[in-house]
Design an enzyme around this catalytic site. Structure first.
Site, short mmCIF file in Angstrom:
data_model
loop_
_atom_site.label_atom_id
_atom_site.label_comp_id
_atom_site.label_asym_id
_atom_site.label_seq_id
_atom_site.Cartn_x
_atom_site.Cartn_y
_atom_site.Cartn_z
N GLN A 156 147.84 81.16 -22.97
CA GLN A 156 146.57 80.67 -22.43
C GLN A 156 145.44 80.65 -23.45
O GLN A 156 144.63 79.73 -23.48
CB GLN A 156 146.15 81.51 -21.22
CG GLN A 156 146.95 81.19 -19.97
CD GLN A 156 146.56 82.04 -18.78
OE1 GLN A 156 145.82 83.03 -18.93
NE2 GLN A 156 147.05 81.69 -17.61
N SER A 186 143.67 72.77 -22.11
CA SER A 186 142.79 73.32 -21.07
C SER A 186 141.36 73.46 -21.56
O SER A 186 140.41 73.10 -20.86
CB SER A 186 143.32 74.69 -20.61
OG SER A 186 144.53 74.53 -19.89
N ASP A 226 145.57 77.45 -25.60
CA ASP A 226 145.77 76.20 -24.84
C ASP A 226 144.64 75.20 -25.11
O ASP A 226 143.62 75.18 -24.43
CB ASP A 226 145.85 76.54 -23.35
CG ASP A 226 146.26 75.34 -22.51
OD1 ASP A 226 146.29 74.21 -23.05
OD2 ASP A 226 146.55 75.53 -21.32
N ARG A 259 153.11 76.45 -20.42
CA ARG A 259 152.11 77.02 -19.50
C ARG A 259 152.55 78.42 -19.09
O ARG A 259 153.07 78.64 -17.99
CB ARG A 259 151.93 76.11 -18.29
CG ARG A 259 151.07 74.92 -18.58
CD ARG A 259 150.57 74.28 -17.29
NE ARG A 259 149.36 73.53 -17.53
CZ ARG A 259 148.65 72.93 -16.58
NH1 ARG A 259 149.04 73.02 -15.33
NH2 ARG A 259 147.56 72.27 -16.87
N TYR A 281 152.10 70.57 -13.53
CA TYR A 281 151.52 69.23 -13.61
C TYR A 281 151.93 68.39 -12.39
O TYR A 281 152.91 68.70 -11.72
CB TYR A 281 151.99 68.50 -14.88
CG TYR A 281 151.49 69.12 -16.16
CD1 TYR A 281 150.19 68.91 -16.59
CD2 TYR A 281 152.32 69.93 -16.94
CE1 TYR A 281 149.72 69.47 -17.78
CE2 TYR A 281 151.87 70.49 -18.13
CZ TYR A 281 150.57 70.26 -18.54
OH TYR A 281 150.12 70.82 -19.70
#
Length: 374
Positions: free
Chosen positions: A135, A141, A138, A130, A236
Site C-alpha cells: 500500500q 492509488s 501504490d 493489491r 477492480y
C-alpha cells in the site's frame, strides 16, 4: 533466485520528463535527504523541480548534484522516472542500470523491449499487487486520489453556478448535483471533495461492495442489480456483458439527465476504458452542465470527450484534460516520490549499501519486467 549487486557508492538519478504534459517529478526534497542518509548519491537535471515550485539551489542544499540529462543517464545506477523513457533517452541509459517508475509495459512494449536489450532492470510500479504490504508503494492509488480531487475542482471552475446551497434575502441558490461514475480511489475522493464543497452527491459502480464506502462519505449509491460477481480478486471492476450493459445504460439514462456535474472515473486495468455516457445521455443534460472524463486518455467513458480539450455539445462542457495528477504536480510529486522511496527500501540494503533483488518476493515478482513483451 536472490541477486546481489555490490558497489562502492550507488548513484540515484532522475530527469525532467520529456512529455510536455508531465510536470511531476519522481524525487522530492524529503526523499533526497532519506536517500543520502541511506548512502546513495543523488543527481538531478537542471530545473528538475521547477514545475513543482522547487528551486535547484534547494536541491543542492539538500545534497543533490545538478547535472545535464545525458550525464545523469550515463552515470546513474538507479534511475527513477514518472513515465517510460523516450527512444532517444533509452540510448543514453547506462547498461545494467535499474529503472523504476510507471511504464505501462503493454502500451509501451517496443520501448520496454529496447530497454531489456540493454540489460536494464525495469520495475513498473503500477503493476503492484493489491496487498497490505504494497500500500505504501501504490502509485496508482496515490495519484488517482489527487486526480479525483482535481477533477471536481476543475469541473466546478467550468460550472457557471455556485455549488453549495445559499439562502439569502434575495432568494435561495439550490446546491449543485454531482454524479460520480466509478467508486474506486479517484471516485471516492471526488465524492468527498464534492460533499465538502456543498454539493448533493450520488455515485454508481458495478461493484456492490462500493455501496458502504460511497454512503460513508455522504453520497447516495445508485446500482444496477446483477446476478454475477462484477469484482475481480484484485478489487477492480470487471467488464460488463451485454445484459448488464443494458441494465446500467437504462439506470444512467434516467440519472444523468438530472445532474449538473458528472465525473467519470471508470477504468479496467489493461483494457480500453468502457464507454458509459452515450451521445444521447450527453444531449439530455441541461445547458451549462459539466462532464469531466478522467478516462479520456484510455479511450474515454463519455461520448464526445477528447484528450487535452474541453468540448461543448448543446451547452454541455465535456472536460478531457490529460494527466490530472500533473495539474497539481507539487502534491502529486510528494506522494509519487514517497511511493518510489518505499519501494526502493525493499530492493536496497541500507546497511550493506547494495541492491538486493529477491525475485521470489511477491511484490518484486509483480513489478519486475525481465522478459520481452510480444
Amino acid at each position: 533466485m536472490l541477486i546481489y549487486y555490490k558497489l562502492i557508492k550507488m548513484i540515484l538519478g532522475s530527469v525532467v520528463d520529456s512529455d510536455i504534459n508531465e510536470k511531476r517529478i519522481a524525487i522530492s526534497p524529503d526523499t533526497i535527504k532519506k536517500y543520502i542518509t541511506s548512502g546513495l548519491s543523488v543527481q538531478l537535471e537542471k530545473d528538475f523541480g521547477k514545475n513543482s515550485n522547487i528551486d535547484d539551489n534547494e536541491l543542492q542544499r539538500l545534497g543533490a548534484k545538478i547535472l545535464n540529462k545525458e550525464e545523469i543517464y550515463k552515470t546513474s545506477d538507479i534511475i527513477v522516472k514518472i513515465n517510460c523513457p523516450s527512444d532517444s533517452e533509452i540510448l543514453l541509459i547506462k547498461e545494467g542500470a535499474v529503472l523504476i517508475g510507471s511504464f505501462f509495459p503493454y502500451l509501451n512494449k517496443d520501448r520496454i523491449n529496447k530497454l531489456l536489450k540493454r540489460n536494464i532492470k525495469i520495475f513498473s510500479l503500477e503493476l503492484l499487487p493489491r496487498i497490505t504490504r504494497a500500500q505504501s508503494m501504490d502509485i496508482l492509488s496515490s495519484q488517482a486520489n489527487l486526480a479525483g480531487y482535481k477533477a471536481v475542482i476543475d469541473s466546478v471552475y467550468e460550472y457557471n453556478k455556485a455549488v453549495p446551497m445559499m439562502m439569502t434575502a434575495a432568494g435561495t441558490i439550490t446546491p449543485a448535483k454531482f454524479f460520480i461514475i466509478g467508486a474506486g480511489v479517484a471516485g471516492l475522493q471526488a465524492i468527498a471533495t464534492a460533499k465538502r464543497l456543498g454539493g448533493v452527491v450520488s455515485a454508481t459502480d458495478v461493484r456492490l461492495a462500493s455501496k458502504e464506502q460511497v454512503e460513508s462519505l455522504g453520497g447516495k449509491f445508485i446500482f444496477a442489480e446483477s446476478s454475477k460477481n462484477l469484482e475481480t480478486s484484485g478489487g477492480y471492476a470487471k467488464e460488463l456483458d451485454e445484459e448488464d450493459k443494458k441494465k446500467q445504460e437504462e439506470l444512467l439514462k434516467n440519472t444523468i439527465k438530472n445532474q449538473d456535474i458528472v465525473i467519470c472515473t471508470a477504468l479496467i486495468p489493461g483494457k480500453k476504458a468502457p464507454r458509459i455516457v452515450t451521445d444521447e445521455m450527453v444531449k439530455s443534460m441541461k445547458s451549462g452542465s459539466v462532464i469531466c472524463d478522467l478516462a479520456v486518455e484510455q479511450g474515454g467513458n463519455s461520448a464526445f470527450s477528447e484528450p487535452g480539450k474541453i468540448v461543448v455539445i448543446n451547452g454541455v462542457k465535456i472536460i478531457g484534460h490529460k494527466n490530472f495528477p500533473s495539474r497539481i504536480s507539487e502534491s502529486a510529486s510528494i506522494l509519487f516520490a514517497k511511493n518510489v522511496l518505499n519501494f526502493l527500501e525493499i530492493i536496497y540494503d541500507k546497511v550493506e549499501k547494495k541492491l538486493k533483488i529477491d525475485e521470489n518476493d511477491e511484490i518484486i515478482k509483480a513489478v519486475y519486467i525481465n522478459k520481452e513483451i510480444s
